[in-house]
Design a protein around this motif. Structure first.
Motif, PDB file in Angstrom:
ATOM      1  N   LEU A  37       0.768  -1.150  -0.068  1.00  0.00           N
ATOM      2  CA  LEU A  37      -0.116  -0.161  -0.031  1.00  0.00           C
ATOM      3  C   LEU A  37       0.827   1.303   0.049  1.00  0.00           C
ATOM      4  N   LEU A  38       1.778   1.405   0.791  1.00  0.00           N
ATOM      5  CA  LEU A  38       2.679   2.508   0.799  1.00  0.00           C
ATOM      6  C   LEU A  38       3.315   2.594  -0.318  1.00  0.00           C
ATOM      7  N   GLU A  39       4.068   1.494  -1.049  1.00  0.00           N
ATOM      8  CA  GLU A  39       4.541   1.722  -2.402  1.00  0.00           C
ATOM      9  C   GLU A  39       3.707   2.070  -3.534  1.00  0.00           C
ATOM     10  N   ASN A  40       2.364   1.746  -3.073  1.00  0.00           N
ATOM     11  CA  ASN A  40       1.535   2.392  -4.398  1.00  0.00           C
ATOM     12  C   ASN A  40       0.857   3.670  -3.939  1.00  0.00           C
ATOM     13  N   LEU A  41       1.174   4.205  -3.051  1.00  0.00           N
ATOM     14  CA  LEU A  41       0.501   5.798  -2.811  1.00  0.00           C
ATOM     15  C   LEU A  41       0.658   6.616  -4.087  1.00  0.00           C
ATOM     16  N   LEU A  42       2.158   6.711  -4.549  1.00  0.00           N
ATOM     17  CA  LEU A  42       2.345   7.579  -5.605  1.00  0.00           C
ATOM     18  C   LEU A  42       1.628   7.283  -6.914  1.00  0.00           C
ATOM     19  N   VAL A  43       1.619   5.687  -6.993  1.00  0.00           N
ATOM     20  CA  VAL A  43       1.070   5.199  -8.176  1.00  0.00           C
ATOM     21  C   VAL A  43      -0.352   5.644  -8.360  1.00  0.00           C
ATOM     22  N   PHE A  44      -1.230   5.725  -7.295  1.00  0.00           N
ATOM     23  CA  PHE A  44      -2.621   5.955  -7.226  1.00  0.00           C
ATOM     24  C   PHE A  44      -2.691   7.543  -7.507  1.00  0.00           C
ATOM     25  N   ALA A  45      -1.636   8.364  -7.573  1.00  0.00           N
ATOM     26  CA  ALA A  45      -1.763   9.867  -7.930  1.00  0.00           C
ATOM     27  C   ALA A  45      -0.988  10.037  -9.201  1.00  0.00           C
ATOM     28  N   PHE A  46      -0.069   9.008  -9.782  1.00  0.00           N
ATOM     29  CA  PHE A  46       0.610   9.213 -10.834  1.00  0.00           C
ATOM     30  C   PHE A  46      -0.160   8.793 -12.125  1.00  0.00           C
ATOM     31  N   VAL A  47      -0.831   7.631 -11.978  1.00  0.00           N
ATOM     32  CA  VAL A  47      -1.376   7.117 -13.141  1.00  0.00           C
ATOM     33  C   VAL A  47      -2.558   7.872 -13.396  1.00  0.00           C
ATOM     34  N   PRO A  48      -3.457   8.124 -12.450  1.00  0.00           N
ATOM     35  CA  PRO A  48      -4.571   9.002 -13.120  1.00  0.00           C
ATOM     36  C   PRO A  48      -4.143  10.430 -13.547  1.00  0.00           C
ATOM     37  N   GLY A  49      -2.847  11.117 -13.046  1.00  0.00           N
ATOM     38  CA  GLY A  49      -2.593  12.185 -13.495  1.00  0.00           C
ATOM     39  C   GLY A  49      -2.014  11.974 -14.858  1.00  0.00           C
ATOM     40  N   LEU A  50      -1.312  10.835 -15.309  1.00  0.00           N
ATOM     41  CA  LEU A  50      -0.994  10.615 -16.629  1.00  0.00           C
ATOM     42  C   LEU A  50      -1.978  10.531 -17.507  1.00  0.00           C
ATOM     43  N   ILE A  51      -3.254   9.923 -17.254  1.00  0.00           N
ATOM     44  CA  ILE A  51      -4.447   9.653 -17.997  1.00  0.00           C
ATOM     45  C   ILE A  51      -5.035  11.011 -18.376  1.00  0.00           C
ATOM     46  N   PHE A  52      -5.063  11.786 -17.142  1.00  0.00           N
ATOM     47  CA  PHE A  52      -5.846  13.355 -17.244  1.00  0.00           C
ATOM     48  C   PHE A  52      -4.933  14.406 -18.232  1.00  0.00           C
ATOM     49  N   ALA A  53      -3.725  14.060 -18.141  1.00  0.00           N
ATOM     50  CA  ALA A  53      -2.764  14.705 -18.829  1.00  0.00           C
ATOM     51  C   ALA A  53      -2.708  14.567 -20.551  1.00  0.00           C
ATOM     52  N   TYR A  54      -3.432  13.346 -20.707  1.00  0.00           N
ATOM     53  CA  TYR A  54      -3.358  12.880 -21.925  1.00  0.00           C
ATOM     54  C   TYR A  54      -3.935  13.752 -23.115  1.00  0.00           C
ATOM     55  N   ARG A  55      -5.104  14.198 -22.395  1.00  0.00           N
ATOM     56  CA  ARG A  55      -5.834  15.130 -23.482  1.00  0.00           C
ATOM     57  C   ARG A  55      -5.112  16.551 -23.899  1.00  0.00           C
ATOM     58  N   ARG A  56      -4.398  17.113 -22.951  1.00  0.00           N
ATOM     59  CA  ARG A  56      -3.672  18.317 -23.246  1.00  0.00           C
ATOM     60  C   ARG A  56      -2.183  18.014 -23.774  1.00  0.00           C
ATOM     61  N   LEU A  57      -1.733  16.994 -23.430  1.00  0.00           N
ATOM     62  CA  LEU A  57      -0.259  16.659 -23.836  1.00  0.00           C
ATOM     63  C   LEU A  57       0.246  15.317 -24.229  1.00  0.00           C
ATOM     64  N   PRO A  58      -0.500  14.574 -25.093  1.00  0.00           N
ATOM     65  CA  PRO A  58       0.010  13.029 -25.263  1.00  0.00           C
ATOM     66  C   PRO A  58       1.459  13.179 -25.610  1.00  0.00           C
TER      67      PRO A  58
END
Length: 205
Positions: A37-58
């Motif tokens: 769980l500790l190791e994935n805390l940043l993943v929980f933030a990074f992956v959705p951020g990567l998906i959200f950013a795709y529209r503006r900056l693929p």
């Protein structure tokens, strides 16, 4: 770099599906659930951020492949804890090493994130020349140091056993410095390779 919508980028479909399978598999019965769980805390933030950013900056296919490689390795480290990944033990036995070096490999691979960072800087901030090569390395190293600090703080706040597993020190008091050094090396090699390939593309036939 591709401006195609996500639905037309088959490679990203494959990478997304493969990572989803790897992540779900790694989430099933990890060696230490709290560490996972500790190791994935940043993943929980990074992956959705990567998906959200795709529209503006693929990003380019190369960037997404490098991100995929790092995330898959991180998923393995989170599942087993970095000090107990079987690949690291195999390398330890093969080369007669004193420790499981899988965490070192992952920190080196973090350095390859300099490539997608460079791509973002060049496209969003119009970074060119010297700054296009220096800033990706500096940012990558800064993130590496920041993560080491966060890991240390978390280790102090949790029980000693979990803290040791999370940090993956394996008895090495210089573990954090070596990890950051490998991230620097990975970042420098990445931007150097990027500069070399860019020069070859511009060179006359």
């Amino acid at each position: 770099m591709s401006e195609k919508p996500f639905r037309e980028r088959r490679l990203l479909h494959v990478l997304s599906l493969c990572y989803a399978i790897v992540w779900i598999t790694a989430a099933l019965d990890p060696v230490k659930r709290s560490d996972w769980l500790l190791e994935n805390l940043l993943v929980f933030a990074f992956v959705p951020g990567l998906i959200f950013a795709y529209r503006r900056l693929p990003l380019s296919d190369v960037s997404y492949i490098l991100i995929f490689i790092f995330l898959v390795m991180h998923a393995a480290g989170a599942h087993y804890t970095y000090a107990e990944v079987p690949l690291g033990y195999w390398l330890k036995d093969m080369f007669q090493l004193q420790r499981n070096h899988f965490d070192r490999i992952v920190h080196f691979s973090f350095g390859i994130m300099a490539y997608p960072i460079q791509e973002v800087l060049m496209r969003a901030m119009q970074a060119r020349g010297f700054w296009a090569w220096l800033l990706p390395v500096a940012i990558t190293v800064s993130f590496s140091g920041f993560f080491e600090i966060i890991e240390s703080v978390i280790a102090m706040l949790v029980n000693p056993e979990l803290g040791a597993a999370y940090l993956g020190l394996q008895g090495d008091v210089w573990d954090a410095q070596k990890d950051m050094g490998l991230a620097v090396l990975g970042a420098v090699l990445t931007v150097s390779a990027s500069a070399f390939t860019a020069g070859n593309r511009k060179a006359p036939p």
